[in-house]
Write a protein that holds these residues in place. Structure first.
Motif: not given
Length: 426
Positions: A195-206
């Motif tokens: 669940t936490a894993y990624s290489e890049i994280w970008v914002p998500m809008s609700s």
């Protein structure tokens, strides 16, 4: 006591093959038990960048029954998230994240195009799944709601894209032909932490009226969203589930005549880990029975071999026991020495089994630990000692093997010590 210990070691040296096979068999049993338990525990215990698993509930699938009786299964989408979860009051934090982080093409100015796993998250994601920041800080609510074109990069992503991992904050990169700025750098997250894993994280809008810059990619949050609701304690799980039921009922009124079902979600972390289908939840009793069966097989099969070798070894020592009895050795002395021999063998086997376990997990982690279908081989499978070594599990495995070795040796030794001395010498 010292003399008994010396005699015990001498006896073990006199039969090196049988002693070695007994130790190796016990070590193998301990090693296999530890590996099986580690592959399970690494998915369910509070660990690494997922330290709140035990007090988090999850939702990732939805089942919609249409007015004509048709069924539609899949991941929850942002409409469902806004209609049910973002308005909830009982969770301490509500994290949103891309369930299946896609591989997107990206590059830095003057660099080659590379493919990197990218996950869209909201600001609360970093409270439920804290990352280890080297530079920068987590996204704010404002940055996420406006879908700011900023990105957090792991160290490995920095090396792939820029060829370095220092002094990158504020640098520009292109993600799927959209310009993003580096907002920070974090330590690599193990791909075991799904669940936490990624290489890049970008914002998500609700927000429904804010279009995501990468909406044309597989990062589209309209149908690839997971919800993690962190409670203050597990005592709040009932309140969160009850509120989810109420919010679901209210949401269904807005989509009538269709009806949305969450198939017994929210899940605790263990159930969430084993949930595969949107149409039904996992049979946890069957999963527990499967693990129990595996443990029994791993213990009983080596147990039979160890018991046979131990009895063979003691059968060969009947004459020795008879000689010792003629020279005045008491039954208690012989039994105590047999007990010490089992203790030493289990001790050596425990060390060897633990070393074997560490070696297998280090050199063959890519094969030992389960990965999602979207996880490629060769990804980051870092482990720490909290997963590799469980004192409680290790202690139980040692205790069982010790009792097994002791019972399989003490009974023949007791019989030999009680037999007629003349018969024992034949």
């Amino acid at each position: 006591m010292n003399n008994i210990l010396k005699q015990t070691i001498a006896n073990m040296r006199q039969q090196p093959l049988l002693t070695g096979l007994t130790i190796a068999g016990t070590a193998l049993a301990i090693c296999l038990i530890m590996i099986v338990m580690m592959t399970r525990e690494v998915q369910i215990i509070d660990y690494g960048n997922e330290p709140n698993r035990s007090r988090t509930l999850y939702v990732k699938y939805a089942h919609i029954v249409s007015a004509n009786g048709g069924n539609s299964y899949g991941n929850i989408n942002m409409d469902m998230v806004n209609g049910i979860f973002t308005k909830m009051k009982s969770p301490e934090n509500i994290a949103l994240f891309t369930i299946y982080p896609p591989t997107l093409d990206m590059y830095a100015p003057g660099k080659e195009i590379v493919s990197v796993r990218t996950k869209a998250v909201n600001a609360a994601f970093f409270k439920v799944f804290p990352l280890n920041f080297i530079d920068g800080k987590p996204f704010t609510d404002e940055e996420c709601q406006s879908n700011m074109p900023i990105a957090l990069l792991s160290e490995s992503a920095c090396r792939k894209i820029f060829g370095q991992q220092e002094n990158l904050k504020g640098k520009t990169l292109m993600i799927a032909n959209h310009e993003y700025k580096v907002a920070g750098v974090v330590e690599d997250v193990s791909s075991i932490l799904k669940t936490a894993y990624s290489e890049i994280w970008v914002p998500m809008s609700s927000m429904t009226d804010v279009k995501h810059p990468l909406s044309a990619t597989d990062l589209e949050p309209k149908g690839n969203v997971g919800v993690a609701m962190q409670a203050k304690s597990t005592a709040d799980f009932a309140a969160i589930r009850n509120e989810t039921t109420r919010m679901l009922a209210a949401y269904n009124k807005t989509i009538a005549p269709d009806t949305l079902h969450l198939t017994d979600q929210p899940d605790d972390h263990e159930t969430y880990t084993y949930r595969v289908w949107a149409s039904e939840g996992p049979d946890m009793n069957a999963i527990y029975m499967r693990y129990l069966t595996i443990f029994v097989i791993l213990l009983i099969v080596p147990a039979i071999n160890i018991a046979s070798m131990t009895q063979s070894r003691l059968q060969q020592r009947r004459e020795e026991i008879g000689v010792r009895r003629t020279f005045g050795a008491t039954r208690s002395t012989i039994l105590w020495q047999t007990f010490m021999e089992s203790l030493l063998q289990t001790f050596f086997a425990g060390i060897l089994g633990l070393m074997m376990c560490f070696a297998i997990c280090y050199f063959a982690a890519d094969y030992v630990f389960e990965k999602d279908w979207w996880t490629e081989s060769g990804m980051i499978l870092t482990l720490d000692t909290s997963v590799l070594f469980s004192p409680v599990l290790y202690g139980w495995a040692l205790l069982f093997c010790f009792l097994l070795n002791t019972l399989s040796s003490i009974v023949p030794a007791w019989r030999a010590s009680r037999s007629n001395i003349v018969e024992a010498l034949k």
